[in-house]
Design a protein around this motif. Sequence first.
Motif, PDB file in Angstrom:
ATOM      1  N   GLY A 161      44.867  42.877  44.907  1.00 19.56           N
ATOM      2  CA  GLY A 161      44.709  44.072  44.084  1.00 19.56           C
ATOM      3  C   GLY A 161      43.578  44.936  44.598  1.00 19.56           C
TER       4      GLY A 161
ATOM      5  N   GLU B  32      37.705  48.767  41.685  1.00 16.24           N
ATOM      6  CA  GLU B  32      37.101  50.102  41.696  1.00 16.24           C
ATOM      7  C   GLU B  32      35.836  50.073  40.848  1.00 16.24           C
ATOM      8  OE1 GLU B  32      40.234  52.465  40.079  1.00 16.24           O
ATOM      9  OE2 GLU B  32      41.343  52.508  41.975  1.00 16.24           O
TER      10      GLU B  32
ATOM     11  N   VAL C  44      36.558  47.855  37.547  1.00 12.88           N
ATOM     12  CA  VAL C  44      37.851  47.416  37.019  1.00 12.88           C
ATOM     13  C   VAL C  44      38.684  46.891  38.187  1.00 12.88           C
ATOM     14  CG1 VAL C  44      38.869  49.735  37.147  1.00 12.88           C
ATOM     15  CG2 VAL C  44      39.846  48.037  35.603  1.00 12.88           C
TER      16      VAL C  44
ATOM     17  N   ARG D 214      42.363  46.062  39.419  1.00 10.93           N
ATOM     18  CA  ARG D 214      43.745  46.432  39.106  1.00 10.93           C
ATOM     19  C   ARG D 214      44.684  45.689  40.050  1.00 10.93           C
ATOM     20  NH1 ARG D 214      41.235  51.745  38.201  1.00 10.93           N
ATOM     21  NH2 ARG D 214      41.467  52.161  35.978  1.00 10.93           N
ATOM     22  N   SER D 215      45.701  45.081  39.444  1.00 11.94           N
ATOM     23  CA  SER D 215      46.704  44.355  40.201  1.00 11.94           C
ATOM     24  C   SER D 215      48.052  44.579  39.534  1.00 11.94           C
ATOM     25  CB  SER D 215      46.361  42.864  40.222  1.00 11.94           C
ATOM     26  OG  SER D 215      47.286  42.149  40.991  1.00 11.94           O
ATOM     27  N   GLU D 216      49.090  44.773  40.339  1.00 14.56           N
ATOM     28  CA  GLU D 216      50.416  45.069  39.804  1.00 14.56           C
ATOM     29  C   GLU D 216      50.903  43.942  38.889  1.00 14.56           C
ATOM     30  OE1 GLU D 216      54.826  45.966  41.548  1.00 14.56           O
ATOM     31  OE2 GLU D 216      53.102  46.633  42.698  1.00 14.56           O
TER      32      GLU D 216
ATOM     33  N   ARG E 275      49.765  43.068  35.870  1.00 16.64           N
ATOM     34  CA  ARG E 275      48.786  42.415  34.997  1.00 16.64           C
ATOM     35  C   ARG E 275      47.841  43.457  34.417  1.00 16.64           C
ATOM     36  NH1 ARG E 275      44.220  39.019  37.779  1.00 16.64           N
ATOM     37  NH2 ARG E 275      43.193  39.802  35.952  1.00 16.64           N
ATOM     38  N   PRO E 276      47.235  43.149  33.250  1.00 15.89           N
ATOM     39  CA  PRO E 276      46.309  44.113  32.654  1.00 15.89           C
ATOM     40  C   PRO E 276      45.036  44.264  33.490  1.00 15.89           C
ATOM     41  CG  PRO E 276      46.490  42.119  31.293  1.00 15.89           C
ATOM     42  CD  PRO E 276      47.438  41.969  32.444  1.00 15.89           C
ATOM     43  N   ASP E 277      44.389  45.420  33.354  1.00 23.35           N
ATOM     44  CA  ASP E 277      43.124  45.648  34.048  1.00 23.35           C
ATOM     45  C   ASP E 277      42.100  44.599  33.635  1.00 23.35           C
ATOM     46  OD1 ASP E 277      44.293  47.851  35.165  1.00 23.35           O
ATOM     47  OD2 ASP E 277      43.161  49.321  34.008  1.00 23.35           O
ATOM     48  N   ASP E 278      41.264  44.192  34.580  1.00 29.05           N
ATOM     49  CA  ASP E 278      40.216  43.193  34.359  1.00 29.05           C
ATOM     50  C   ASP E 278      38.873  43.889  34.596  1.00 29.05           C
ATOM     51  OD1 ASP E 278      38.985  40.762  33.933  1.00 29.05           O
ATOM     52  OD2 ASP E 278      39.716  39.822  35.772  1.00 29.05           O
TER      53      ASP E 278
ATOM     54  N   SER F 197      35.577  51.643  46.178  1.00 32.11           N
ATOM     55  CA  SER F 197      36.874  50.983  46.018  1.00 32.11           C
ATOM     56  C   SER F 197      37.044  49.959  47.131  1.00 32.11           C
ATOM     57  CB  SER F 197      38.020  51.990  46.117  1.00 32.11           C
ATOM     58  OG  SER F 197      37.980  52.882  45.044  1.00 32.11           O
TER      59      SER F 197
END
Length: 159
Positions: A32, A35, A55, A57-59, A61-64, A86
């Motif tokens: 993922g 950022e 944050v 971000r990975s396709e 799944r919710p933002d972590d 990033s």
Amino acid sequence: MRRAFAVLSFTAAALVTLTVAAEAQQGRVQAGVLECRGGPHVGMVVGSVNNLGCVFRSEGRPDDLYVATVTKLGLDLGITDQTALSWVVFAPTVQLGRGDLSGNYAGVNASAAVGVGLGANALIGGSANSYALQPLSLQGQTGLNVAAGVQSLELRPGR
């Protein structure tokens, strides 16, 4: 003379960063994107500390959310209004749980800004040094700053 030194330092650190980034992703898959953004920052002669909100971000799944503390050792002079970073996250697997990126990372950094500026950094760390953060794009900053040296990043789960 100062400008030539800054350009030379930036170029050398950027080359080292790219080499570390290429070595860091071996044996890992792209999991993922991480950022991070931060506000005003004042660099000291031999280093600095900066806090960022991040944050992952990975396709699918919710933002972590994470909180990052960035520590630089080496040349870091100037003031910036804001910073945006990033990284592509390389991990042993694409299946990461909440907070899995938490831990300490280390690598090299190079950046320069006069008004608007650019930088790059590559980091390795996390649990058992199993994660690599490779620059997705160059760091963006606004202000007046030049930095080159060793950088560490501590990622903690955010809210």
